[in-house]
Design a protein around this motif. Structure first.
Motif, mmCIF file in Angstrom:
data_model
loop_
_atom_site.group_PDB
_atom_site.id
_atom_site.type_symbol
_atom_site.label_atom_id
_atom_site.label_comp_id
_atom_site.label_asym_id
_atom_site.label_seq_id
_atom_site.Cartn_x
_atom_site.Cartn_y
_atom_site.Cartn_z
ATOM 1 N N ALA A 90 0.816 -1.216 0.000
ATOM 2 C CA ALA A 90 0.000 0.000 0.000
ATOM 3 C C ALA A 90 0.845 1.260 0.000
ATOM 4 N N SER A 91 2.080 1.147 0.473
ATOM 5 C CA SER A 91 2.944 2.326 0.504
ATOM 6 C C SER A 91 3.389 2.754 -0.885
ATOM 7 N N LEU A 92 3.006 1.958 -1.909
ATOM 8 C CA LEU A 92 3.282 2.367 -3.287
ATOM 9 C C LEU A 92 2.644 3.718 -3.591
ATOM 10 N N LEU A 93 1.537 4.025 -2.893
ATOM 11 C CA LEU A 93 0.903 5.316 -3.100
ATOM 12 C C LEU A 93 1.837 6.447 -2.678
ATOM 13 N N GLY A 94 2.598 6.208 -1.609
ATOM 14 C CA GLY A 94 3.582 7.193 -1.184
ATOM 15 C C GLY A 94 4.672 7.382 -2.217
ATOM 16 N N VAL A 122 4.230 7.045 -5.439
ATOM 17 C CA VAL A 122 3.622 7.840 -6.509
ATOM 18 C C VAL A 122 3.721 9.325 -6.172
ATOM 19 N N VAL A 123 3.475 9.666 -4.905
ATOM 20 C CA VAL A 123 3.575 11.063 -4.482
ATOM 21 C C VAL A 123 4.988 11.582 -4.703
ATOM 22 N N CYS A 178 -0.724 15.456 2.500
ATOM 23 C CA CYS A 178 -0.561 14.024 2.798
ATOM 24 C C CYS A 178 -1.079 13.692 4.198
ATOM 25 N N VAL A 225 -6.388 0.031 2.232
ATOM 26 C CA VAL A 225 -6.721 1.428 1.933
ATOM 27 C C VAL A 225 -6.223 2.339 3.055
ATOM 28 N N ALA A 266 -2.486 2.692 2.868
ATOM 29 C CA ALA A 266 -2.072 3.551 1.752
ATOM 30 C C ALA A 266 -2.141 5.020 2.147
ATOM 31 N N PHE A 267 -3.202 5.397 2.844
ATOM 32 C CA PHE A 267 -3.361 6.788 3.266
ATOM 33 C C PHE A 267 -2.404 7.148 4.405
ATOM 34 N N LEU A 299 1.274 8.059 3.561
ATOM 35 C CA LEU A 299 1.560 9.211 2.703
ATOM 36 C C LEU A 299 2.499 10.245 3.326
#
Length: 458
Positions: free
Chosen positions: A280-284, A286-287, A307, A330, A333-334, A337
């Motif tokens: 889920a840390s893949l979202l970080g 991406v940021v 974030c 989810v 992931a948040f 961030l």
């Protein structure tokens, strides 16, 4: 501080991929150490048989000790002048960190309980307070002299964050899986640590070999040593040092609550699934990929503020998720961030505070500036790890039991959701305060440049 007066061409913003990856190598090694250290509590309670309240006390005391050494390390680095540079000589610390980490997770099971506790304490001190502290204190001075300007540093920091996070994900996914199959006893823990320690310590030393300090700073021409009185004056007069420190205090509190392993063992029922959340840390990541573009419109603190708002939402989701894996993914992931940007941009935020030092007529002291947030980050980590351990011990947690009481289970849930969510609300307020400094930095740099020009004329 600011580079010695020179016309910086636009192509200086470009940094080769090889140099960027070499710079990221130690960050990958350090991040992996900290990922593995997050499993220390469950190693101590379930393998060594130490009471969780004792483990919490050890972590709390060692973190406080660790924080004090940050200030000492900052003083040492600020006064370092060698043929290798100012920060570069301390790259050996990554080797020491890994050796100490292996020894930490190799505590002899034949030792008595007090001796086990002493061993864990001493090895933890070596990992965090000695080698980890020297490496962290040298990071900002090294970066300032390895790259030409803030634009280049921002791009490298983004790439470092992406590379380190991806490597961290690999470690986070692999470690729990291998732990379940290899770390079934003390000897298994040692074998598991060596699998990671040998390659990552060698990779981590690549920065020293391939990245040199080639951009001198204004203070480098000043041979006057930084004195303790200079440090005390800065701590008294520069309020932004404390603002930055509080940011990392709160980040350390959240990052070291250490409830993830307990949550997946007792709430989800399968600790091996903990590695799934790392994806889920893949979202970080991406940021961080978007950071170079975002920095053209927003300041670092504004990016972190955005974030943090998502993280607060993520912790709210965690409370209601219970054993629902999709909801937990989810939430993870948040919640991940803000951590990557805060960690990745410590050096650049510390540089802003150092600029403020010079603007107010003081010395740059960038190593000491960076040491303060590291100090409070570790204090926060100790309080976070120690507090949750003490609370769980007080309400009846027993590592020998397969089933825990409802009070213990609800505390574990709160430690994975409501408690860190509240801390991030406080972080949001502090980041808004730091944003005021960022907006003044261009003006301060212009004023400093004018003063230097006037001195040159005289």
């Amino acid at each position: 501080m600011i580079n010695v007066e020179q016309k910086v061409e636009s192509n200086l913003e470009k940094v080769g991929l090889g140099k960027s990856l070499a710079w990221a190598s130690r960050s990958l090694g350090t991040a992996s150490v900290f990922t593995i250290i997050s499993f220390l509590s469950i190693y101590c309670t379930d393998t060594l048989g130490l009471p969780i309240s004792l483990v919490g006390g050890i972590l709390l005391v060692s973190k406080i000790f660790d924080g004090v050494t940050d200030l000492i390390a900052g003083y040492i680095v600020d006064n370092t002048q060698t043929r290798f540079g100012k920060g570069r000589p301390y790259e050996f610390a990554i080797i020491g960190m890994w050796i100490s980490t292996v020894l930490l997770f190799s505590t002899p099971e034949s030792f008595s309980l007090p001796v086990k506790a002493a061993w864990v304490f001493v090895m933890y001190i070596f990992v965090q307070s000695i080698f980890g502290t020297l490496g962290a204190a040298s990071e900002t001075p090294y970066m300032m002299r390895a790259f030409p300007n803030t634009q280049a540093m921002g791009k490298v920091s983004s790439l470092v964050a992406i590379f380190s996070a991806m490597g961290g994900i690999v470690v986070s996914v692999l470690f729990p899986v291998l732990m379940a199959s290899i770390a079934i006893n003390g000897a298994g823990w040692t074998r598991l640590l060596l699998i990671f320690a040998i390659p990552l310590s060698l990779i981590g030393f690549m920065r020293f070999i391939f990245v040199k300090e080639i951009y001198p700073q204004v203070d480098d021409d000043n041979q006057e040593r930084v004195k303790v009185v200079d440090m005390l004056k800065m701590l008294k007069e520069n309020g932004y040092v404390w603002v930055l420190a509080v940011i990392f205090l709160l980040k350390g509190l959240v990052a070291n609550l250490g409830m993830g392993t307990y949550y997946f063992k007792y709430i989800v029922g399968n600790v091996a699934l903990l590695g799934v959340l790392s994806i889920a840390s893949l979202l970080g990541i991406v940021v961080m990929i978007l950071v170079p573009a975002l920095l053209k419109k927003f300041t670092i603190s504004e990016i972190i503020i955005g974030c943090t708002l998502f993280a607060i939402l993520g912790y709210t989701i965690n409370w209601f998720a219970k054993d629902n894996i999709p909801m937990l993914i989810v939430g993870a992931a948040f919640t991940a961030l803000p951590i990557i940007p805060i960690s990745s941009f410590l050096n650049m935020m510390a540089m802003d505070v150092a600029v403020y030092n010079v603007y107010k007529g003081g010395k740059s002291m960038e190593a000491t500036v960076a040491a303060m947030p590291n100090f409070l980050n570790k204090i926060g980590g100790g309080v976070g790890a120690g507090l949750m351990g003490i609370i769980l011990g007080a309400i009846g947690y027993d590592g020998a039991l397969a089933d825990q009481s409802s009070a213990v289970l609800n505390t574990i849930r709160a430690g994975n959701s409501l408690i860190p969510g509240f801390m991030f609300m406080l972080l949001l307020l502090v980041m808004i305060r730091f944003n005021k400094l960022e907006k003044q930095i261009p003006f301060m740099k212009e004023e400093i440049a004018k003063r230097e020009a006037e001195k040159a004329m005289e």
